[in-house]
Design a protein around this motif. Structure first.
Motif, PDB file in Angstrom:
ATOM      1  N   ILE A 148      43.586  36.213  24.526  1.00  0.00           N
ATOM      2  CA  ILE A 148      42.664  37.230  25.034  1.00  0.00           C
ATOM      3  C   ILE A 148      41.754  36.631  26.099  1.00  0.00           C
ATOM      4  O   ILE A 148      41.478  37.257  27.136  1.00  0.00           O
ATOM      5  N   ALA A 149      41.298  35.400  25.892  1.00  0.00           N
ATOM      6  CA  ALA A 149      40.481  34.741  26.909  1.00  0.00           C
ATOM      7  C   ALA A 149      41.255  34.619  28.215  1.00  0.00           C
ATOM      8  O   ALA A 149      40.716  34.868  29.308  1.00  0.00           O
ATOM      9  N   GLY A 150      42.529  34.230  28.128  1.00  0.00           N
ATOM     10  CA  GLY A 150      43.350  34.113  29.322  1.00  0.00           C
ATOM     11  C   GLY A 150      43.540  35.449  30.019  1.00  0.00           C
ATOM     12  O   GLY A 150      43.482  35.541  31.252  1.00  0.00           O
ATOM     13  N   LEU A 151      43.782  36.494  29.238  1.00  0.00           N
ATOM     14  CA  LEU A 151      43.942  37.831  29.808  1.00  0.00           C
ATOM     15  C   LEU A 151      42.687  38.262  30.566  1.00  0.00           C
ATOM     16  O   LEU A 151      42.770  38.781  31.692  1.00  0.00           O
ATOM     17  N   LEU A 152      41.524  38.038  29.967  1.00  0.00           N
ATOM     18  CA  LEU A 152      40.282  38.454  30.600  1.00  0.00           C
ATOM     19  C   LEU A 152      39.960  37.586  31.816  1.00  0.00           C
ATOM     20  O   LEU A 152      39.394  38.067  32.805  1.00  0.00           O
ATOM     21  N   GLY A 153      40.333  36.310  31.753  1.00  0.00           N
ATOM     22  CA  GLY A 153      40.177  35.471  32.930  1.00  0.00           C
ATOM     23  C   GLY A 153      41.030  35.967  34.089  1.00  0.00           C
ATOM     24  O   GLY A 153      40.569  36.014  35.247  1.00  0.00           O
ATOM     25  N   ALA A 154      42.275  36.349  33.793  1.00  0.00           N
ATOM     26  CA  ALA A 154      43.147  36.904  34.834  1.00  0.00           C
ATOM     27  C   ALA A 154      42.568  38.188  35.404  1.00  0.00           C
ATOM     28  O   ALA A 154      42.653  38.443  36.616  1.00  0.00           O
ATOM     29  N   ALA A 155      41.960  39.007  34.538  1.00  0.00           N
ATOM     30  CA  ALA A 155      41.331  40.238  35.013  1.00  0.00           C
ATOM     31  C   ALA A 155      40.201  39.923  35.990  1.00  0.00           C
ATOM     32  O   ALA A 155      40.058  40.566  37.043  1.00  0.00           O
ATOM     33  N   LEU A 156      39.394  38.921  35.648  1.00  0.00           N
ATOM     34  CA  LEU A 156      38.318  38.499  36.556  1.00  0.00           C
ATOM     35  C   LEU A 156      38.876  38.023  37.893  1.00  0.00           C
ATOM     36  O   LEU A 156      38.375  38.391  38.966  1.00  0.00           O
ATOM     37  N   ALA A 157      39.890  37.193  37.832  1.00  0.00           N
ATOM     38  CA  ALA A 157      40.445  36.606  39.046  1.00  0.00           C
ATOM     39  C   ALA A 157      41.034  37.661  39.974  1.00  0.00           C
ATOM     40  O   ALA A 157      40.778  37.660  41.188  1.00  0.00           O
ATOM     41  N   LEU A 158      41.811  38.564  39.414  1.00  0.00           N
ATOM     42  CA  LEU A 158      42.516  39.537  40.241  1.00  0.00           C
ATOM     43  C   LEU A 158      41.620  40.680  40.706  1.00  0.00           C
ATOM     44  O   LEU A 158      41.940  41.361  41.684  1.00  0.00           O
ATOM     45  N   SER A 159      40.508  40.889  39.997  1.00  0.00           N
ATOM     46  CA  SER A 159      39.579  41.949  40.425  1.00  0.00           C
ATOM     47  C   SER A 159      38.563  41.446  41.446  1.00  0.00           C
ATOM     48  O   SER A 159      37.736  42.216  41.924  1.00  0.00           O
ATOM     49  N   ARG A 160      38.627  40.168  41.790  1.00  0.00           N
ATOM     50  CA  ARG A 160      37.747  39.636  42.824  1.00  0.00           C
ATOM     51  C   ARG A 160      38.023  40.367  44.138  1.00  0.00           C
ATOM     52  O   ARG A 160      39.183  40.551  44.531  1.00  0.00           O
ATOM     53  N   PRO A 161      36.997  40.811  44.826  1.00  0.00           N
ATOM     54  CA  PRO A 161      37.207  41.563  46.075  1.00  0.00           C
ATOM     55  C   PRO A 161      38.131  40.816  47.035  1.00  0.00           C
ATOM     56  O   PRO A 161      37.991  39.616  47.269  1.00  0.00           O
ATOM     57  N   GLY A 162      39.093  41.547  47.559  1.00  0.00           N
ATOM     58  CA  GLY A 162      40.011  40.997  48.540  1.00  0.00           C
ATOM     59  C   GLY A 162      41.322  40.499  47.976  1.00  0.00           C
ATOM     60  O   GLY A 162      42.285  40.309  48.733  1.00  0.00           O
ATOM     61  N   VAL A 163      41.408  40.295  46.638  1.00  0.00           N
ATOM     62  CA  VAL A 163      42.646  39.751  46.069  1.00  0.00           C
ATOM     63  C   VAL A 163      43.739  40.810  46.014  1.00  0.00           C
ATOM     64  O   VAL A 163      44.826  40.647  46.585  1.00  0.00           O
ATOM     65  N   MET A 164      43.487  41.912  45.340  1.00  0.00           N
ATOM     66  CA  MET A 164      44.519  42.946  45.214  1.00  0.00           C
ATOM     67  C   MET A 164      44.837  43.592  46.560  1.00  0.00           C
ATOM     68  O   MET A 164      45.922  44.164  46.734  1.00  0.00           O
ATOM     69  N   ASP A 165      43.932  43.487  47.530  1.00  0.00           N
ATOM     70  CA  ASP A 165      44.199  44.035  48.866  1.00  0.00           C
ATOM     71  C   ASP A 165      45.377  43.351  49.528  1.00  0.00           C
ATOM     72  O   ASP A 165      45.989  43.895  50.453  1.00  0.00           O
ATOM     73  N   LYS A 166      45.697  42.146  49.085  1.00  0.00           N
ATOM     74  CA  LYS A 166      46.802  41.394  49.678  1.00  0.00           C
ATOM     75  C   LYS A 166      48.093  41.545  48.887  1.00  0.00           C
ATOM     76  O   LYS A 166      49.109  40.941  49.248  1.00  0.00           O
ATOM     77  N   LEU A 167      48.040  42.324  47.821  1.00  0.00           N
ATOM     78  CA  LEU A 167      49.199  42.455  46.941  1.00  0.00           C
ATOM     79  C   LEU A 167      49.762  43.866  46.960  1.00  0.00           C
ATOM     80  O   LEU A 167      49.066  44.824  47.322  1.00  0.00           O
TER      81      LEU A 167
END
Length: 442
Positions: A109-128
């Protein structure tokens, strides 16, 4: 792409203490399957705090959030499991329920939430391209079967595993490929190849009560019937094919009412595991035959309920290689191995039957899973790094128009269609009664 990965990992580093703190809070408050209400509340609260709307109460306690890329594309699910095991002998076990995270799901669960933080950082999903589905899933550990059977009788669930229920309810319908990282021991990573599937049995042996000292000849000993059945199972072991890793293991849930009364109601719970579903069904048929033999020998009755377990896991090699490339910088190339076939089981196996998916392990713990010595000794490797690795894998898969994800999906068709998958589960659901008590009365 590397710059994007660095930005994603930086978001995790900035919230490192929060991630570790949440993992330790879940460790301190373990909940078993389909009861993970407080854990699910923590997950949902985390999603909402970082601006991710989420759906709650999926398959009773599951939580799902979603991130969308700039362009349409495949759906990638990142998973983490909510539930604990029951192990009262563990020093961290809940004193009332016996629950403890001795399989490391709190780290998932910690890993899942860390991934959520990382991918929700502004500009990340804009490139995907495509979508990242973040799912906290209930009830991976197959335990407390009477509680789950009661949930099924109340039509609250159909299947006894969390991912199976989520698949049934359609929460994987828009998912094309999936990943989950399991916590292991040491400072290493391991690629899984395959794992056993299984089916589950609940056998109730019925006899006739009588005074065990004065009138044992008037009774029918259900415990003897169960004992004979289990011995008959042992006699089957030479018939199990080599290479199929067949495991048949049982516990006696109820052995009688009192020592001075001939046992009239004995209940046995069994798991029948094997590498392929065909071998599972073969061993299941032989085991059920042994129950019948035990009841026949003493002139008793046996009611057998065979229930769908988990499907064999067939890990997607192409996805495992994406994990391998990204985890290398955290553990070193020499610390990445392959587990080969594992005789344990997981409902991630069900996911691998219907889409390309991978379920590697990453260290940070000490001791063996499901054992009293299991605990996390490296919080960064167990709690923080998995989120980085999953986020980096998501970037690899979904960047460049999601070319890599599309290629993997195209080259790795499902082993089973959804309809064939459900048909396979339903074929395992068998209820049968064998009554020889009239023979005993003759």
């Amino acid at each position: 792409m590397e710059e994007l990965k660095r930005a994603a990992c930086a978001a995790i580093d900035e919230h490192r203490d929060a991630i570790v703190g949440l993992a330790e809070k879940i460790w301190a408050h373990p909940e078993s399957g389909f009861k993970e209400h407080e854990t699910a509340r923590l997950v949902a609260g985390f999603f909402k705090n970082i601006g991710l709307p989420c759906r709650e109460g999926l398959a009773l306690t599951g939580v799902r959030a979603e991130l969308k890329g700039a362009q349409p594309g495949p759906g990638l699910a990142l998973l983490g499991e909510l539930d604990a095991i029951i192990l009262p002998g563990h020093p961290a076990a809940d004193p009332v329920t016996g629950a403890v995270h001795a399989c490391g799901h709190h780290a998932q669960i910690a890993g899942l939430l860390g991934a959520a933080l990382a991918l929700s950082r502004p500009g990340v999903m804009d490139k995907l391209s495509g979508r990242v589905i973040l799912m906290a899933v209930p009830a991976e550990e197959y335990l407390e079967l009477e509680f789950r059977r009661q949930l099924a009788r109340e039509n609250k669930i159909r299947y006894l595993g969390g991912k199976q229920e989520l698949i049934r309810l359609g929460h994987f319908d828009d998912v094309d490929l999936a990943m989950m990282i399991h916590t292991g021991s040491g400072r290493k990573a391991s690629l899984r190849t395959s794992m056993n599937g299984f089916t589950s049995h609940y056998a109730r042996f019925m006899g006739r009560a009588s005074h065990a000292g004065e009138f044992p000849h008037l009774g029918i000993n259900a415990l003897n019937a169960a004992s004979l059945a289990l011995q008959a199972v042992h006699s089957q072991r030479e018939t199990f094919p080599d290479g199929q890793h067949v495991r048949v293991h049982s516990i006696i849930r109820k052995g009688g009412e009192s020592v001075n009364t001939v046992p009239a109601d004995v209940q046995v719970e069994t798991m029948v595991r094997a590498k392929t579903i065909e071998a599972v069904l073969d061993a299941s048929r032989k085991t059920r035959r042994c129950y019948r033999a035990g009841a026949l020998a003493v002139g008793g009755r046996v009611d057998v309920e065979a229930m769908p377990g988990y499907m064999p896991l067939n890990d997607c090699r192409a996805m495992a290689e994406v994990f391998q490339r990204n985890v290398r910088q955290f553990v070193g190339a020499d610390s990445i191995g392959e587990s080969g076939h594992m005789a344990s089981s997981t409902d991630m196996g069900d996911v691998t039957q219907i889409m390309p998916a991978t379920h590697p392990t990453l260290g940070g713990a000490e001791g063996n899973s499901h054992s009293a010595d299991f605990h996390v000794v490296d919080p960064d490797l167990a709690y923080v790094v998995p989120g980085k690795v999953m986020a980096m894998c998501a970037i690899d898969l979904l960047c460049g128009g999601a070319g890599l994800a599309r290629d993997i999906v195209g080259k790795n068709p499902p082993m089973l269609s959804r309809s064939a998958y459900f048909r396979m589960l339903e074929e395992q659901a068998i209820s049968e009664t064998h009554d020889y008590m009239e023979d005993a009365a003759r």
